[in-house]
Design a protein around this motif. Structure first.
Motif, PDB file in Angstrom:
ATOM      1  N   GLU A  25       1.071  -1.517   0.032  1.00 45.18           N
ATOM      2  CA  GLU A  25       0.166  -0.036   0.186  1.00 45.18           C
ATOM      3  C   GLU A  25       0.297   1.139   0.588  1.00 45.18           C
ATOM      4  OE1 GLU A  25      -0.672  -2.502   2.043  1.00 45.18           O
ATOM      5  OE2 GLU A  25      -2.436  -3.506   1.657  1.00 45.18           O
ATOM      6  N   PHE A  26       1.958   1.094   0.643  1.00 44.68           N
ATOM      7  CA  PHE A  26       2.732   1.929   0.801  1.00 44.68           C
ATOM      8  C   PHE A  26       3.593   2.524  -0.490  1.00 44.68           C
ATOM      9  CE2 PHE A  26       6.661   4.386   1.454  1.00 44.68           C
ATOM     10  CZ  PHE A  26       6.547   5.576   2.227  1.00 44.68           C
ATOM     11  N   ASP A  58       3.510   5.512  -5.656  1.00 44.29           N
ATOM     12  CA  ASP A  58       3.460   5.926  -7.447  1.00 44.29           C
ATOM     13  C   ASP A  58       2.649   6.365  -7.471  1.00 44.29           C
ATOM     14  OD1 ASP A  58       5.871   4.497  -7.526  1.00 44.29           O
ATOM     15  OD2 ASP A  58       4.726   2.422  -7.828  1.00 44.29           O
ATOM     16  N   GLY A  59       1.639   7.372  -6.797  1.00 42.47           N
ATOM     17  CA  GLY A  59       0.596   7.807  -7.201  1.00 42.47           C
ATOM     18  C   GLY A  59      -0.729   7.564  -7.113  1.00 42.47           C
ATOM     19  N   TYR A  60      -0.795   6.465  -6.511  1.00 44.87           N
ATOM     20  CA  TYR A  60      -2.341   5.642  -6.417  1.00 44.87           C
ATOM     21  C   TYR A  60      -2.842   6.808  -5.184  1.00 44.87           C
ATOM     22  CZ  TYR A  60      -1.555   2.243  -9.393  1.00 44.87           C
ATOM     23  OH  TYR A  60      -0.470   1.188 -10.552  1.00 44.87           O
ATOM     24  N   ASP A 120      -9.592   0.184  -3.055  1.00 47.50           N
ATOM     25  CA  ASP A 120      -9.023  -0.536  -3.796  1.00 47.50           C
ATOM     26  C   ASP A 120      -8.276   0.935  -3.905  1.00 47.50           C
ATOM     27  OD1 ASP A 120      -6.627  -2.169  -3.437  1.00 47.50           O
ATOM     28  OD2 ASP A 120      -7.355  -3.417  -5.441  1.00 47.50           O
ATOM     29  N   TYR A 121      -6.570   0.837  -3.918  1.00 45.95           N
ATOM     30  CA  TYR A 121      -5.719   1.661  -4.456  1.00 45.95           C
ATOM     31  C   TYR A 121      -6.083   1.677  -6.187  1.00 45.95           C
ATOM     32  CZ  TYR A 121      -4.237   1.900   0.383  1.00 45.95           C
ATOM     33  OH  TYR A 121      -4.005   2.215   1.841  1.00 45.95           O
ATOM     34  N   PHE A 172      -8.276   4.984 -13.405  1.00 44.49           N
ATOM     35  CA  PHE A 172      -9.142   4.013 -12.226  1.00 44.49           C
ATOM     36  C   PHE A 172      -8.812   3.154 -12.735  1.00 44.49           C
ATOM     37  CE2 PHE A 172     -11.572   8.609 -11.376  1.00 44.49           C
ATOM     38  CZ  PHE A 172     -11.046   8.092  -9.649  1.00 44.49           C
ATOM     39  N   PRO A 173      -8.096   2.370 -13.136  1.00 40.64           N
ATOM     40  CA  PRO A 173      -7.711   1.106 -14.703  1.00 40.64           C
ATOM     41  C   PRO A 173      -8.293  -0.174 -13.273  1.00 40.64           C
ATOM     42  CG  PRO A 173      -5.189   1.767 -13.019  1.00 40.64           C
ATOM     43  CD  PRO A 173      -6.426   2.973 -13.631  1.00 40.64           C
ATOM     44  N   GLU A 174      -8.161  -0.291 -12.137  1.00 35.75           N
ATOM     45  CA  GLU A 174      -8.307  -1.127 -11.431  1.00 35.75           C
ATOM     46  C   GLU A 174      -9.541  -1.356 -11.028  1.00 35.75           C
ATOM     47  OE1 GLU A 174      -6.230  -3.037  -9.624  1.00 35.75           O
ATOM     48  OE2 GLU A 174      -4.425  -1.797 -10.821  1.00 35.75           O
ATOM     49  N   LEU A 175     -10.669   0.254 -10.746  1.00 39.11           N
ATOM     50  CA  LEU A 175     -11.762  -0.134 -11.040  1.00 39.11           C
ATOM     51  C   LEU A 175     -12.862  -0.527 -12.319  1.00 39.11           C
ATOM     52  CD1 LEU A 175     -14.778   0.678  -9.688  1.00 39.11           C
ATOM     53  CD2 LEU A 175     -13.859   2.948  -9.860  1.00 39.11           C
ATOM     54  N   LYS A 176     -12.427  -0.082 -12.995  1.00 39.87           N
ATOM     55  CA  LYS A 176     -12.450  -0.552 -14.281  1.00 39.87           C
ATOM     56  C   LYS A 176     -12.484  -2.036 -14.948  1.00 39.87           C
ATOM     57  CE  LYS A 176     -12.331   3.548 -16.609  1.00 39.87           C
ATOM     58  NZ  LYS A 176     -11.157   4.840 -18.232  1.00 39.87           N
TER      59      LYS A 176
END
Length: 92
Positions: A8-9, A14-16, A41-42, A48-52
């Motif tokens: 997470e850190f 990295d900007g997340y 999530d981060y 929003f690539p993770e959400l997509k």
């Protein structure tokens, strides 16, 4: 001495930022009813690539048709708030 840094850190550096999505979807057995699911999530705003990716998985694998998605995003560590300390810091 090597200190382990959490995933997470590293993502935050990295900007997340922490992203929360409130997903409303139609119940598979009762399409007129809406249900709510909260995802967190981060992720990188505004793409929003993770959400997509999660929503693509939802549409491909789950039966409940999506109705709407509300997104909140906050970068917990910003460039102006973090700097590396150089030197020795004595703690008594």
């Amino acid at each position: 001495m090597m200190v382990a840094v959490s995933r997470e850190f590293r993502l935050q550096m990295d900007g997340y930022g922490l992203t929360t999505a409130e997903i409303h979807y139609h119940m598979p057995d009762h399409p007129s009813l809406l249900q709510r699911f909260v995802w967190q999530d981060y992720d990188l705003a505004p793409e929003f690539p993770e959400l997509k990716g999660f929503l693509a998985f939802w549409e491909r694998e789950l039966e409940g048709a999506l109705h709407s998605v509300r997104v909140a995003h906050h970068r917990l560590i910003k460039p102006s708030e973090w700097s590396a300390a150089d030197g020795i810091i004595a703690i008594h």
